[in-house]
Design an enzyme around this catalytic site. Structure first.
Site, PDB file in Angstrom:
ATOM      1  CG  ASN A 197      43.579  53.236  43.976  1.00  0.00           C
ATOM      2  OD1 ASN A 197      43.656  52.044  44.182  1.00  0.00           O
ATOM      3  ND2 ASN A 197      44.509  53.921  43.325  1.00  0.00           N
ATOM      4  NE  ARG A 217      69.016  40.283  33.765  1.00  0.00           N
ATOM      5  CZ  ARG A 217      69.940  39.351  33.583  1.00  0.00           C
ATOM      6  NH1 ARG A 217      69.693  38.288  32.842  1.00  0.00           N
ATOM      7  NH2 ARG A 217      71.129  39.494  34.131  1.00  0.00           N
ATOM      8  CE  LYS A 266      48.569  49.109  40.358  1.00  0.00           C
ATOM      9  NZ  LYS A 266      47.841  49.913  41.362  1.00  0.00           N
ATOM     10  CG  HIS A 291      41.467  45.246  50.421  1.00  0.00           C
ATOM     11  ND1 HIS A 291      42.133  46.437  50.590  1.00  0.00           N
ATOM     12  CD2 HIS A 291      41.001  45.256  49.149  1.00  0.00           C
ATOM     13  CE1 HIS A 291      42.073  47.134  49.460  1.00  0.00           C
ATOM     14  NE2 HIS A 291      41.391  46.436  48.583  1.00  0.00           N
ATOM     15  CE  LYS A 296      42.868  45.788  37.896  1.00  0.00           C
ATOM     16  NZ  LYS A 296      43.359  45.299  39.167  1.00  0.00           N
ATOM     17  NE  ARG A 317      46.138  49.372  37.285  1.00  0.00           N
ATOM     18  CZ  ARG A 317      46.818  48.282  37.003  1.00  0.00           C
ATOM     19  NH1 ARG A 317      47.633  48.257  35.964  1.00  0.00           N
ATOM     20  NH2 ARG A 317      46.701  47.185  37.726  1.00  0.00           N
ATOM     21  CG  HIS A 359      41.025  51.095  47.411  1.00  0.00           C
ATOM     22  ND1 HIS A 359      39.791  50.951  46.811  1.00  0.00           N
ATOM     23  CD2 HIS A 359      41.588  49.864  47.358  1.00  0.00           C
ATOM     24  CE1 HIS A 359      39.634  49.710  46.404  1.00  0.00           C
ATOM     25  NE2 HIS A 359      40.713  49.022  46.725  1.00  0.00           N
ATOM     26  CD  GLU A 370      47.390  53.465  40.380  1.00  0.00           C
ATOM     27  OE1 GLU A 370      47.308  52.231  40.386  1.00  0.00           O
ATOM     28  OE2 GLU A 370      47.219  54.168  41.390  1.00  0.00           O
ATOM     29  CD  GLU A 381      38.337  45.857  45.644  1.00  0.00           C
ATOM     30  OE1 GLU A 381      38.181  46.825  44.879  1.00  0.00           O
ATOM     31  OE2 GLU A 381      39.187  45.848  46.577  1.00  0.00           O
ATOM     32  CG  HIS A 418      44.628  51.667  51.545  1.00  0.00           C
ATOM     33  ND1 HIS A 418      45.068  52.281  50.397  1.00  0.00           N
ATOM     34  CD2 HIS A 418      44.344  50.389  51.202  1.00  0.00           C
ATOM     35  CE1 HIS A 418      45.039  51.414  49.398  1.00  0.00           C
ATOM     36  NE2 HIS A 418      44.605  50.258  49.859  1.00  0.00           N
TER      37      HIS A 418
END
Ligand SMILES: NC(=O)c1ccc[n+]([C@@H]2O[C@H](COP(=O)([O-])OP(=O)(O)OC[C@H]3O[C@@H](n4cnc5c(N)ncnc54)[C@H](O)[C@@H]3O)[C@@H](O)[C@H]2O)c1
Ligand SMILES: [Zn+2]
Length: 370
Positions: free
Chosen positions: A255, A131, A153, A275, A237, A251, A258, A247, A195, A262
């Site tokens: 992106n 956990r 994340k 990426h 960041k 946040r 992105h 998010e 980035e 993507h």
């Protein structure tokens, strides 16, 4: 030995943590940082990495831990195969098997040593083993140093989609050793720069101007330039994560580029484009859309495009992407909220905003003009 002075802090109340940026930290400081960040940690340490990274950096890391009194018997290694396709439930299961076999305790510490793939996997292992146990990020790609190691994340992929299975789990410290970038393939370095540029475009016009002046030094891997770019990127960041950890709002600004990126990654089956390369083109497209919508001047969009090109990054999408492919893939993007596509668009130097009002006609016009 004392921990070095931290470069910055991610402010999240009880879950706040330091980020250290420096040259040679892996050889000199990890054990001290670990002790400071986790004074009550048990003896056991699990280093999750892959063979490519381990070949260069596993020994210096274990040497440093041992030199500060960690017994060799308490250091476990889980090496995953190298590649995005191994950020999978199958490999996650294998790592869990190893933790079970060696009876890792609840007070063990996980260390992620590698790029974003290793970091996301190790973070998810740490989030879920018993956990949740603490973990330390030691990112070794530029992308991981400025992006994936900060913010908590963690995820693995499912055949049905990237990062579908994951959790928010903040690290207890992030240790960025700039020397690790020496061995990074140049294409990966440039992908990470996409980035870095993103932060300048969306949040800091001075940093954007600094990048215009210093891109050659960054491509040359000059340590002072890298340290500045990484620290400033992490600061931006960290501020955004502190304001919106899960998010629900701003946040999403991270992106920028992105949604288009993507679509390019998906159209090319996540194989031919990195990426960061896809995001680079995505930022150029976002800038063009922003001009079309009247949010920025053409001169500003041109500046963004020029900076991206100066990093050796692509500025045009794959030629064979049809209009239908573009529209289908963008509609599938995770950022679709209540049926509406959301775009992050620049609104001025060092500024960006979230827009849900872009019509499909506007998108079609943008794609037609490619
Ligand atoms: N959690 C987040 O917030 C977040 C954010 C952005 C991206 N990501 C994830 O990050 C992943 C991409 O990360 P990445 O771009 O670092 O890719 P990666 O982890 O695959 O690393 C790229 C390549 O560089 C190699 N490598 C790593 N460090 C090296 C070094 N110092 N020297 C030589 N080779 C080295 C790796 O073995 C790999 O072959 C994706 O899975 C993406 O989903 C997560
Ligand atoms: Zn990204």
């Amino acid at each position: 030995m004392n921990a070095p002075t931290q470069s910055l802090n991610v402010s999240l109340g009880a879950r706040s943590y330091p980020i250290y940026v420096g040259s040679g930290l892996l050889n000199t400081s990890v054990a001290a940082i670990l002790k400071q960040a986790l004074p009550n940690a048990g003896e056991q340490i699990v280093i999750i990495s892959n063979a490519t990274v381990a070949e260069h950096y596993l020994k210096p890391l274990t040497d440093n831990l041992q030199s500060q009194g960690v017994s060799r018997n308490n250091i476990y290694h889980a090496l995953m195969p190298d590649g995005e396709s191994y950020k999978s439930l199958a490999i996650y299961g294998e790592i869990m098997d190893l933790l079970v076999k060696h009876r890792l305790n609840r007070d063990c510490t996980i260390i992620a040593l590698g790029g974003g793939v290793v970091g996301d996997m190790a973070g998810f292992v740490a989030a879920t083993w018993q956990r949740g146990v603490p973990f330390i990020q030691i990112p070794t790609t530029l992308l991981a140093q400025v992006d994936s190691s900060v913010g908590g994340k963690t995820a693995v992929n499912h055949p049905g989609g990237k990062n579908l299975i994951g959790a928010f789990h903040q690290p207890s410290a992030v240790v960025i050793d700039i020397n690790t970038l020496r061995s990074l393939p140049v294409r990966e370095l440039k992908a990470g720069l996409a980035e870095v540029i993103k932060y300048g475009v969306m949040a800091d016009s001075n940093f954007f101007a600094w990048l215009e002046l210093n891109m050659v030094r960054l491509l040359d891997r000059q340590p002072e330039a890298l340290a500045h770019a990484i620290t400033r990127s992490c600061e931006i960041k960290a501020d955004i994560v502190a304001a919106d950890e899960h998010e629900n709002g701003i946040r999403a600004l991270l992106n920028l580029g992105h949604t288009f990126g993507h679509a390019i990654e998906a159209a090319t089956n996540y194989k031919t484009w990195l990426h960061g390369e896809a995001v680079a083109v995505g930022m150029v497209m976002a800038a063009r859309l922003a001009v079309q919508q009247g949010y920025i001047e053409t001169t500003h969009a041109k500046r963004i495009e020029k900076l991206i090109a100066s990093a050796g990054l692509p500025i045009r999408p794959p030629k064979d992407m049809t209009k239908k492919t573009w529209l289908d893939l963008m509609a599938r993007d995770k950022k679709v909220k209540q049926g509406k596509l959301r775009f992050i668009l620049p609104t001025g130097p060092g500024r960006a905003n979230i827009f849900s009002n872009i019509s499909s006609e506007a998108l079609t016009r943008l794609i037609d003009a490619l």
